[in-house]
Design a protein around this motif. Structure first.
Motif, mmCIF file in Angstrom:
data_model
loop_
_atom_site.group_PDB
_atom_site.id
_atom_site.type_symbol
_atom_site.label_atom_id
_atom_site.label_comp_id
_atom_site.label_asym_id
_atom_site.label_seq_id
_atom_site.Cartn_x
_atom_site.Cartn_y
_atom_site.Cartn_z
ATOM 1 N N VAL A 196 1.107 1.723 10.092
ATOM 2 C CA VAL A 196 0.740 2.929 9.345
ATOM 3 C C VAL A 196 1.044 2.748 7.863
ATOM 4 O O VAL A 196 0.218 3.081 6.995
ATOM 5 N N ILE A 197 2.225 2.211 7.552
ATOM 6 C CA ILE A 197 2.590 1.985 6.156
ATOM 7 C C ILE A 197 1.619 1.020 5.482
ATOM 8 O O ILE A 197 1.188 1.232 4.339
ATOM 9 N N ASP A 198 1.244 -0.039 6.185
ATOM 10 C CA ASP A 198 0.291 -1.001 5.619
ATOM 11 C C ASP A 198 -1.053 -0.335 5.337
ATOM 12 O O ASP A 198 -1.678 -0.578 4.289
ATOM 13 N N TYR A 199 -1.496 0.482 6.267
ATOM 14 C CA TYR A 199 -2.772 1.180 6.069
ATOM 15 C C TYR A 199 -2.704 2.104 4.854
ATOM 16 O O TYR A 199 -3.607 2.106 4.007
ATOM 17 N N LEU A 200 -1.624 2.894 4.751
ATOM 18 C CA LEU A 200 -1.480 3.820 3.631
ATOM 19 C C LEU A 200 -1.394 3.071 2.307
ATOM 20 O O LEU A 200 -1.981 3.494 1.300
ATOM 21 N N SER A 201 -0.689 1.960 2.304
ATOM 22 C CA SER A 201 -0.542 1.172 1.084
ATOM 23 C C SER A 201 -1.885 0.618 0.621
ATOM 24 O O SER A 201 -2.216 0.663 -0.576
ATOM 25 N N GLN A 202 -2.678 0.100 1.546
ATOM 26 C CA GLN A 202 -3.999 -0.425 1.195
ATOM 27 C C GLN A 202 -4.946 0.695 0.771
ATOM 28 O O GLN A 202 -5.811 0.507 -0.096
ATOM 29 N N GLN A 203 -4.769 1.870 1.384
ATOM 30 C CA GLN A 203 -5.617 3.010 1.014
ATOM 31 C C GLN A 203 -5.364 3.420 -0.434
ATOM 32 O O GLN A 203 -6.276 3.868 -1.126
ATOM 33 N N ARG A 204 -4.153 3.250 -0.897
ATOM 34 C CA ARG A 204 -3.859 3.557 -2.296
ATOM 35 C C ARG A 204 -4.662 2.668 -3.234
ATOM 36 O O ARG A 204 -5.136 3.126 -4.284
ATOM 37 N N TRP A 205 -4.828 1.368 -2.884
ATOM 38 C CA TRP A 205 -5.686 0.505 -3.703
ATOM 39 C C TRP A 205 -7.109 1.060 -3.739
ATOM 40 O O TRP A 205 -7.741 1.111 -4.804
ATOM 41 N N ALA A 206 -7.604 1.465 -2.573
ATOM 42 C CA ALA A 206 -8.976 1.992 -2.510
ATOM 43 C C ALA A 206 -9.113 3.254 -3.350
ATOM 44 O O ALA A 206 -10.110 3.434 -4.075
ATOM 45 N N ASP A 207 -8.124 4.132 -3.279
ATOM 46 C CA ASP A 207 -8.172 5.368 -4.064
ATOM 47 C C ASP A 207 -8.085 5.069 -5.559
ATOM 48 O O ASP A 207 -8.784 5.686 -6.375
ATOM 49 N N ALA A 208 -7.217 4.114 -5.918
ATOM 50 C CA ALA A 208 -7.076 3.758 -7.331
ATOM 51 C C ALA A 208 -8.364 3.164 -7.888
ATOM 52 O O ALA A 208 -8.756 3.436 -9.027
#
Length: 363
Positions: A204-216
């Motif tokens: 879950v943490i890995d997914y959220l962390s990668q999602q931040r790149w996508a949002d940025a």
């Protein structure tokens, strides 16, 4: 000439930044004027829309209910929840019912949701949403017909955890009741009944962390937080709204209970996240780092009433809080009720008990 052009460009940039950071004023909020609740309006209370700020400068929209023809200083109750709901749903129902019983009540939309301000939309924050309860106490305590030493709080479902957390650091909250209590930090970071393995938590943490790149990269906060983030194969569920358009075959009974409230005429509201859309995909990040009611012993000697359905999948949250809390505390298990029944089923919600509790402790 270049010097003046540069100065002019800087001035324009400052002006643009100032405009971008200008806070939304109460008059700029778009507040519905007609009755748009999921419950009927009571002839026993007066109702009006109000706004107030929390300490982060976010303007909250709320429905205030007052008993008709009441005189003198009254006790007051702030109400919010469930997680992903709006004040036109369960919290408003509770607020109106308690106003019928003699209290000034305030059902508010949490920051970033409903008619309240805050950008981006559909964000939940354990810190800011905890602050929302204290801001509601600020507002109630400044009303001329409210005794500021007699203010309580009702937290429903996921906002019960925020209500408990607020009470640990705000002693102005003199009594606290939770309904179908849910700990969103525990739920998001550890899963149902703490069932996540360390590998799943890391996933879950890995997914959220990668999602931040996508949002940025996109400049937008993607929607898609899902309370049950794993599918049957253990993969992360992405990009779905909270509840589906229709129920699948052989659905989970808990899904059915939520669907039958939020996605039908019983409880549907167009501004409700659970009815129409989803939280931002990265919403769980702060909940991983913010345990709710970590200082629960600080609520004592102020009383806590925990109400849960006998058949509620969330019952263990109330039972665990009861074990952790100091006296005075009370756990009330409602027979033949599930989690969602206590949102709006008037024959199953123990309003007499809730009235007795606040009547006793908000003297």
């Amino acid at each position: 000439m270049k010097k003046w052009k540069t100065i002019g460009l800087i001035a324009a940039m400052i002006g643009a930044l100032t405009m971008a950071n200008t806070p939304v004023s109460a008059k700029d909020l778009s507040l519905e004027t007609k009755w748009d609740k999921t419950f009927d309006k009571s002839a026993k209370v007066d109702h009006k829309k109000v706004t107030f700020k929390n300490r982060y400068g976010i303007i909250l929209a709320a429905d205030m209910y007052q008993p008709k023809n009441a005189t003198g200083k009254l006790a007051a109750i702030a109400v919010s929840g469930p997680f992903g709901a709006v004040k036109e749903q369960s919290s408003g129902l509770y607020a109106q019912a308690m106003a019928e019983r003699g209290f000034v009540t305030l059902a508010f939309d949490p920051s970033y949701t409903g008619e309240s301000s805050g950008e981006p939309r559909n964000v939940a924050s354990p810190d800011i949403n905890t602050e929302d309860f204290s801001a509601a106490v600020d507002f109630l305590g400044l009303l001329p017909n409210v005794d500021r030493n007699r203010i309580g709080v009702i937290g429903i479902c996921g906002f019960s955890g925020m209500a408990l957390t607020a009470a640990t650091s705000d002693s102005r909250i003199k009594a606290l009741a939770t309904i179908s209590m849910y700990d969103m930090s525990r739920s998001m970071s550890r899963g149902y009944k703490d069932s996540y393995t360390m590998e799943q938590r890391q996933k879950v943490i890995d997914y959220l962390s990668q999602q931040r790149w996508a949002d940025a990269e996109s400049g937008e906060n993607a929607l898609g937080y899902h309370e049950v983030p794993f599918d049957d194969k253990g993969n992360i569920v992405k990009g779905q709204r909270v509840l589906p358009e229709s129920l699948p075959e052989n659905p989970n009974p808990v899904l059915v209970a939520f669907f039958n409230y939020y996605r039908t005429s019983r409880g549907f509201h167009p501004r409700g996240i659970n009815s129409t859309t989803a939280w931002t995909a990265t919403t769980p990040m702060s909940f991983f780092s913010f345990p709710m009611y970590a200082n629960i012993e600080m609520i004592s000697p102020r009383p806590i009433l925990l109400i849960a359905g006998e058949n509620a999948h969330s019952r263990y949250y109330s039972e665990d809080v009861y074990k952790a809390a100091s006296d005075p505390k009370e756990l009330l298990i409602m027979p033949n009720a599930d989690h969602v029944d206590l949102y709006d089923q008037m024959d199953k919600i123990p309003f007499d008990k809730i009235t007795e509790f606040f009547g006793t402790h908000l003297k």
